[in-house]
Design an enzyme around this catalytic site. Structure first.
Site, PDB file in Angstrom:
ATOM      1  N   ASP A 470      39.681  36.613  41.656  1.00 26.74           N
ATOM      2  CA  ASP A 470      40.163  37.938  42.016  1.00 26.74           C
ATOM      3  C   ASP A 470      39.404  38.401  43.236  1.00 26.74           C
ATOM      4  O   ASP A 470      38.334  37.886  43.518  1.00 26.74           O
ATOM      5  CB  ASP A 470      39.795  38.928  40.896  1.00 26.74           C
ATOM      6  CG  ASP A 470      40.893  38.987  39.885  1.00 26.74           C
ATOM      7  OD1 ASP A 470      41.892  38.313  40.113  1.00 26.74           O
ATOM      8  OD2 ASP A 470      40.747  39.684  38.867  1.00 26.74           O
ATOM      9  N   ASP A 791      40.191  40.339  35.302  1.00 20.26           N
ATOM     10  CA  ASP A 791      39.584  41.490  34.638  1.00 20.26           C
ATOM     11  C   ASP A 791      40.614  42.327  33.915  1.00 20.26           C
ATOM     12  O   ASP A 791      40.293  43.035  32.994  1.00 20.26           O
ATOM     13  CB  ASP A 791      38.817  42.351  35.653  1.00 20.26           C
ATOM     14  CG  ASP A 791      39.700  42.713  36.838  1.00 20.26           C
ATOM     15  OD1 ASP A 791      40.894  42.382  36.803  1.00 20.26           O
ATOM     16  OD2 ASP A 791      39.200  43.340  37.794  1.00 20.26           O
ATOM     17  N   ASP A 795      45.788  39.655  33.028  1.00 21.41           N
ATOM     18  CA  ASP A 795      45.263  38.349  33.424  1.00 21.41           C
ATOM     19  C   ASP A 795      45.099  37.425  32.223  1.00 21.41           C
ATOM     20  O   ASP A 795      44.779  36.254  32.382  1.00 21.41           O
ATOM     21  CB  ASP A 795      43.896  38.499  34.098  1.00 21.41           C
ATOM     22  CG  ASP A 795      44.014  39.178  35.452  1.00 21.41           C
ATOM     23  OD1 ASP A 795      45.067  39.009  36.091  1.00 21.41           O
ATOM     24  OD2 ASP A 795      43.069  39.869  35.859  1.00 21.41           O
TER      25      ASP A 795
END
Length: 1221
Positions: A470, A791, A795
């Site tokens: 990310d 997070d 996801d």
């Protein structure tokens, strides 16, 4: 009231442990709350109205305030815990040390040894009558007191068995202790937001009590049962309890029941906690499963929760009245893949998780064990035959009855020698080494901010070839600050002075930001002098609130004026909307909606914009394009995230249809565009360089604008200007990988992923598709091993699909943590690099141990075997062997498995999944040192007495005293192992074996400790260890021969591997045997059992037959429809695999498998790959091609191995077919 007392009496009778509600002084009992929580939907609403009037009534009975929560008074909290229980499920009692000892005693080889030792003990007390009649048997017993000492060997064996058992048990015990520590660490990590005394505080989950007011938000895992007081757009995923995969909408007036163990997928709200611990829905299920005694860890939601819950979903469904039985198989078909893998993972958790490494090791251990068994059997047979032939044939002695026990004693001695060979051959230290190494790494990784949830993730990480990271919070600091904005037709490069803006615009802007953000998001003053202000809650919102403060205004008074309860409607942020809107009712009865979100998306919906005076003017499409070019792109190219703030007014009458989202979120008036900066973490660029050096590709997957993403990627060093790499957004990505029907095609995917470095504006499904595409790809000879960071709640699927999922400890939601393997406690990318180092270190530690262990094994077995065959007595006695075994296994595994990692580990490419465990360098070392040791030992054995001028120890009679000759052999052997242990520290052929040795105190202490014990054993061990004390000169010689190992190690290191062609074969050989089809051994596949492998041979014929049918069906299908291309998609592969292995499908549909499976087979079997291209041409021969082996009956055996990829790779379609059959 009578009603109440009655039910109270009932509850008292049913559960004596719960004090009555009146004693507790609360107006409602545990049982009533439990009954309330079993209702759903409107029933629950009705029940609350009937019994308590409304939610406030229930709050009063529980003595709490819906807005201010509990007072937080300690006595009150204790009373609540006493009456309603604590929020924890009592953990399972750990196994006691004695239980572990008992388990260690179950080891077969140890049992055999114990039995043999007992027999030997018993027989040693028997004295045959009448002197010399029993031949060689009785010789040597004349020595005074020697005969009495016969019992010592048996006793010594028993004693050493006890030692081995205690050491094993202690290791298990410390392992379990560490695991529990880890578990409780994970539990303490889980905190929850609760309102106490009108303050929002974070509490550990275990401290929540009934009557607390909890704040729930997107991504939470609910820790207790509760009733919703107020909610915005709340959607809950209750699949863990009910198996229904659809998200359930919750509202205070429709369905206010919230259950523990379920996930908040959208929205936010406040709930009144009504049941905790064993009384919550999850707790009840645990109690039913007997959680008290065999139950799982406290709050084992962490691991097995979903599995247990699914297994009990039926029980709940009965109460639900939902005929959800049909749902079950359906669910697995659509969302199946995730859950299926999850279930399997769960199933595996219970039966010790096996990683790739453990798979390889188990197979290796079994093979070595088999070899050892054969050797020991041969040893025993040879010894017995030799004795019998010598005594009864050559010397023609009669078998005397009174001599029987003596003969038996001999046989027992031979048997013991055989068993010792076996004990030494079986490397029981292997699993121990893995455990120690993993446990040690996990403990140390904690210090490096990696909280490992699944042990094997640690080792898989060492093989990682790709990391999909990310951007926000991982590569960047996640501290958002507004640095630029566009207000009233002016583009300010830095935050303007409030005097420059019109009052109207400023007011609207301040209101829009203050009200249209979660009220839990705040900016608090800095904790220490000169520090930065603390950002609490959503970081982007903090950036916007920071803008309000920079404009010299305050958001708190605005919020106090319109508290959260007064917000009319909230459209919370989610990954589909990419915006958040809040509606408020104005004093004149009309409505105003404030919106904020990704600038491209919100601007598309704007039709007006505020000018310099703060008056709305028309905003045409061409103005939008200009705005994008002049404002948004320049901001994005500086790596800023752009947020657009807008609003819209609605008339109060008629009231708009709020549920019609598309109409509502339209025709907005833009107020401003804010550029928010999130600086790159200073340590990230160097960490990424280290990754790239180590052969790991870093890809950035982010929801941000493509320009922002590219700018940040360049700052991080993921891409360098002028390189030929792809930076694309989600739309373009999907266009490239999907065919006309919108299905993902692996071939298209393979054209994209190798060059892809940045994926921007990606949805969670894109992330999952990318991870899956990389993992399923066959472009490289090694399967890619992918790590993913995440997070958000969305996801979850990608984290589960990846080989290693990293969740963010600070910013991560509970759902993400639940799906992950490792939690990054500091959310920092450089911690991932440390995880890679540790993972590689684990693999290397095991290899070091193997190199050492196998050398000892080979030498000890050969010495015992040849010694026994030539001299009828093993040069190394049973007790000595057990001691060597103890050094080799337990101590060496401790010493070698705890080597700290070095930077050098990151200088090499990752090992592949199917690289043989024993590399050619290791094979060279093992054989080289083995040869040196054997030469020394055999020279000592056969000419040692002449060299040292001592009595020969060969052909000693039973119970004769230990000889100096054999003591020297034993001592030299042990010392050679000790020095070879130092050699084993390096496995890549490095010269300096002492490099960094003092960084590992455990290693040093073990080597010196072993040396000290060895001195004690030789000098004072006496009869039990079959040793006689040696003088200094002999010690000197033994040590000299031992030190020779180090010199010899240098000699071996000089021989280049290329000279030793045959070693390649050796390395390969272990690979072939160790892991048939290990390429496919994903972590979600159980190990193939050996018996199963035997079965395979026969099944190959089966498959050939099936193949023939398949080919014919395929031919027919090809003619019948042009649908063929549709079928033949690699994409359909995983889903098919799922259909097969998923239990629901195993029985019902056997027919569709055949045509389905064959299209996947096309990829596997080159012979069939040609069919679709030239369907007409090659039909007649293709069936043949496939069956030649069967028809001719020849190539069959060769074929089994060559097709091992197809026939025995657990993930291959044939394997799944076989499971389903």
């Amino acid at each position: 009231m009578g009603d109440l007392t009655n039910s109270d009496y009932y509850s008292k009778n049913q559960r004596n442990d719960v004090s009555s509600n009146h004693e507790g002084g609360f107006g409602v009992s545990v049982m009533e709350l439990r009954e309330l929580m079993e209702l759903r939907g409107s029933e629950a609403v009705v029940k609350i109205q009937e019994e308590y009037g409304d939610m406030d009534g229930l709050c009063q009975r529980l003595k709490t305030s819906p807005t201010e929560g509990l007072t937080g008074d300690a006595t009150d909290l204790d009373k609540r815990k006493e009456v309603y229980g604590e929020n924890l499920i009592p953990p399972k009692k750990p196994k006691t040390f004695l239980q572990l000892v008992w388990e260690a005693l179950q080891d077969v080889t140890l049992i055999i040894l114990e039995v043999a030792a007992l027999i030997s003990l018993g027989l040693s007390f028997y004295q045959p009558p009448g002197g010399d009649t029993c031949g060689t048997a009785a010789a040597g017993a004349e020595d005074e007191g020697e005969a009495e000492a016969g019992w010592i060997e048996g006793a010594a064996i028993l004693l050493s068995v006890v030692c081995v058992v205690l050491v094993t048990a202690f290791n298990d015990w410390s392992k379990e202790k560490q695991f529990r520590g880890l578990q409780s660490r994970i539990e303490q990590e889980q905190k929850f937001q609760v309102v106490r005394g009108a303050q929002v505080i974070q509490l550990p989950v275990a401290d929540i009590v009934v009557g607390d007011i909890a704040q729930i938000k997107y991504g939470d895992l609910l820790p207790t049962d509760g009733v919703l007081i107020q909610g915005n757009d709340l959607k809950i995923d209750e699949s863990s309890l009910t198996g229904e995969s659809d998200h359930v909408k919750k509202a205070a007036d429709r369905d206010p029941m919230l259950l523990s163990g379920t996930h908040v997928m959208e929205g936010s709200g406040r709930m009144l906690v009504t049941a905790v611990g064993v009384n919550s829905q999850t707790g009840i299920i645990f109690t039913l499963l007997g959680a008290g005694e065999p139950g799982e860890e406290e709050k084992k939601e962490k691991k097995g929760m979903s599995l247990l819950l699914t297994s009990f979903s039926l029980w709940l469904k009965k109460q639900d009245g939902a005929a959800a039985m049909e749902m079950q198989p359906l669910k697995s078909a659509e969302g199946g893949e995730m859950e299926e893998k999850e279930e399997k993972k769960k199933a595996n958790v219970s039966k010790k998780e096996k990683s790739v490494l453990q798979g390889k090791l188990t197979k290796l251990a079994v093979q070595i064990g088999k070899a050892g068994l054969v050797m020991s059997a041969i040893t025993v047979i040879i010894l017995v035959l030799y004795f019998a032939v010598d005594n009864f044939v050559l010397q023609k002695r009669p078998w005397l009855t009174e001599c029987t026990p003596i003969y038996v004693q001999y046989f027992v001695k031979f048997f013991i020698i055989g068993v010792t060979v076996l004990v030494v051959a079986v490397p029981e230290g292997l699993p121990l080494a893995v455990t120690i190494s993993l446990a040690y790494s996990v403990k140390k990784m904690m210090k490096d901010n990696n909280l490992v949830r699944h042990l094997d993730a640690c080792e898989t990480m060492g093989n990682a070839t790709a990391i999909c990271s990310d951007k926000t919070g991982t590569l960047t600091t996640n501290r958002m600050t507004a640095v630029a904005c566009y207000v009233g037709d002016v583009h300010y490069k830095e935050i303007p002075d409030p005097g420059l803006l019109s009052v109207k615009s400023l007011d609207i802007l301040v209101n829009a930001i203050s009200l249209n953000s979660a009220y839990t998001t705040k900016i608090l003053p800095a904790t220490k002098e000169g520090g930065l202000p603390m950002q609490v809650g959503n970081k982007t919102e903090c950036g916007l609130l920071g803008l309000v403060l920079d404009l010299k205004r305050d958001y708190q008074p605005v919020r106090n004026q319109i508290p959260e309860e007064k917000l009319y409607k909230v459209y919370t942020f989610n990954s589909v909307r990419k915006s958040m809107s809040t509606v408020i009712k104005l004093p004149d009865g009309s409505f105003r909606m404030y919106s904020k979100g990704a600038s491209e998306i919100v601007l598309k919906k704007c039709t007006k914009i505020l000018n310099q005076e703060g008056e709305p003017r028309v905003f045409r499409p061409r103005d939008k394009d200009e705005m994008v070019k002049k404002v948004i792109e320049p901001m994005a190219c500086d790596g800023l995230r752009t947020i657009c703030v807008a609003y819209r007014d609605f008339p109060g009458d008629p009231e708009p249809l709020w549920d019609n989202e598309n109409d509502i979120l339209n025709e907005l008036t833009a107020v401003c565009v804010v550029g928010i900066e999130d600086p790159v973490r200073p340590e990230v660029p160097s960490a990424i360089v280290r990754c790239q050096r180590a052969g790991i590709t870093v890809r950035m997957v982010t929801g941000d604008n493509i320009n922002t993403a590219r700018a940040i990627a360049i700052k991080c060093g993921i891409i360098h200007p002028g390189e030929d790499f792809l930076c694309i957004d989600g739309k373009e990505f999907n266009r490239r990988i999907r065919n006309e029907k919108g299905e993902v095609e692996q071939e298209r995917m393979d054209k994209v992923w190798p060059k892809l470095r940045v994926l921007a504006r990606s949805s969670p499904t894109d992330k999952h598709t990318l991870v899956k595409g990389i993992i399923d790809s066959c472009l490289t000879d090694q399967r890619q091993v992918v790590a993913v960071t995440g997070d958000g709640t969305n996801d979850g699927p990608a984290l589960k699909k990846a080989d290693v999922g990293f969740a963010m400890g600070i910013a991560g939601t509970d759902v993400a943590k639940e799906a992950s393997d490792i939690i990054l406690t500091d959310d920092n990318f450089s911690s991932i690099v440390k995880a890679v180092m540790w993972g590689r270190n684990v693999y290397d530690s095991i290899s070091k141990f193997l190199q050492f262990q196998l050398t000892v094994n080979v030498v000890a077995v050969i010495v015992a075997f040849t010694g026994a065959c030539i001299t009828q007595d093993s040069p190394l006695k049973a007790v000595q062997m057990l001691w060597v075994n103890l050094i080799m296994d337990t101590f060496a595994s401790l010493a070698l498995a705890t080597e700290p990692p070095t930077e050098a580990l990151l200088m090499r490419k990752p090992y592949g999944r199917n690289k043989p465990l024993i590399s050619s360098t290791m094979t060279k070392n093992i054989l080289g040192h083995g040869i040196y040791q054997l030469v020394i030992i055999f020279s000592l054995l056969f000419v040692g007495e002449q060299i040292f001028d001592i009595d020969s120890g060969r052909h000693a009679p039973l119970h004769s005293p230990p000889s100096e000759h054999y003591t020297i052999i034993f001592n030299t052997f042990v010392l050679m192992q000790l020095f070879n242990e130092i050699n084993a520290r390096k496995i890549h052929g490095e010269r300096n074996v002492f490099d960094g040795i003092f960084r590992n105190p455990i290693f040093c202490s073990i080597v010196f400790g072993t040396f000290a014990i060895q001195i004690v054993i030789v000098q004072f061990g006496g009869k039990p260890f079959s040793c006689t004390p040696l003088d200094l000169e002999k010690w000197g010689w033994c040590t000299f021969l031992g030190l020779g190992e180090l010199v010899w190690g240098q000699v071996i290191a000089t021989i280049p591997n290329s000279k030793l062609r045959f070693l390649r074969g050796a390395g390969q050989l272990t690979k072939k045997n160790e892991m048939p089809g290990d390429e496919d051994m994903n972590e979600d596949n159980e190990e193939i059992d050996h018996a199963e492998r035997e079965l395979r041979r026969g099944q190959v014929l089966w498959f050939r037959g099936l193949n023939r049918i398949q080919t014919q069906i395929r031919v027919v299908n090809a003619f019948r429809s042009s649908l063929y291309e549709g079928l033949e998609k690699p994409d359909s592969r995983p889903s098919i695999h799922n259909f097969m292995t998923h239990p629901e499908f195993r029985i019902e549909d056997t027919t569709p498998h055949i045509p389905l499976i064959d299209d996947t087979d096309l990829e596997e079997d080159p012979a069939l790959r040609m069919i679709p291209q030239s369907q007409t041409g090659s039909q007649p021969q293709s069936p043949n091609k496939n069956n030649n082996a069967v028809d001719s009956g020849i190539n069959l055996t060769i074929d089994t191995t060559s097709k091992s990829a197809a026939s025995s790779g657990p993930a291959s379609p044939l394997h799944s077919l076989e499971t389903s059959l």
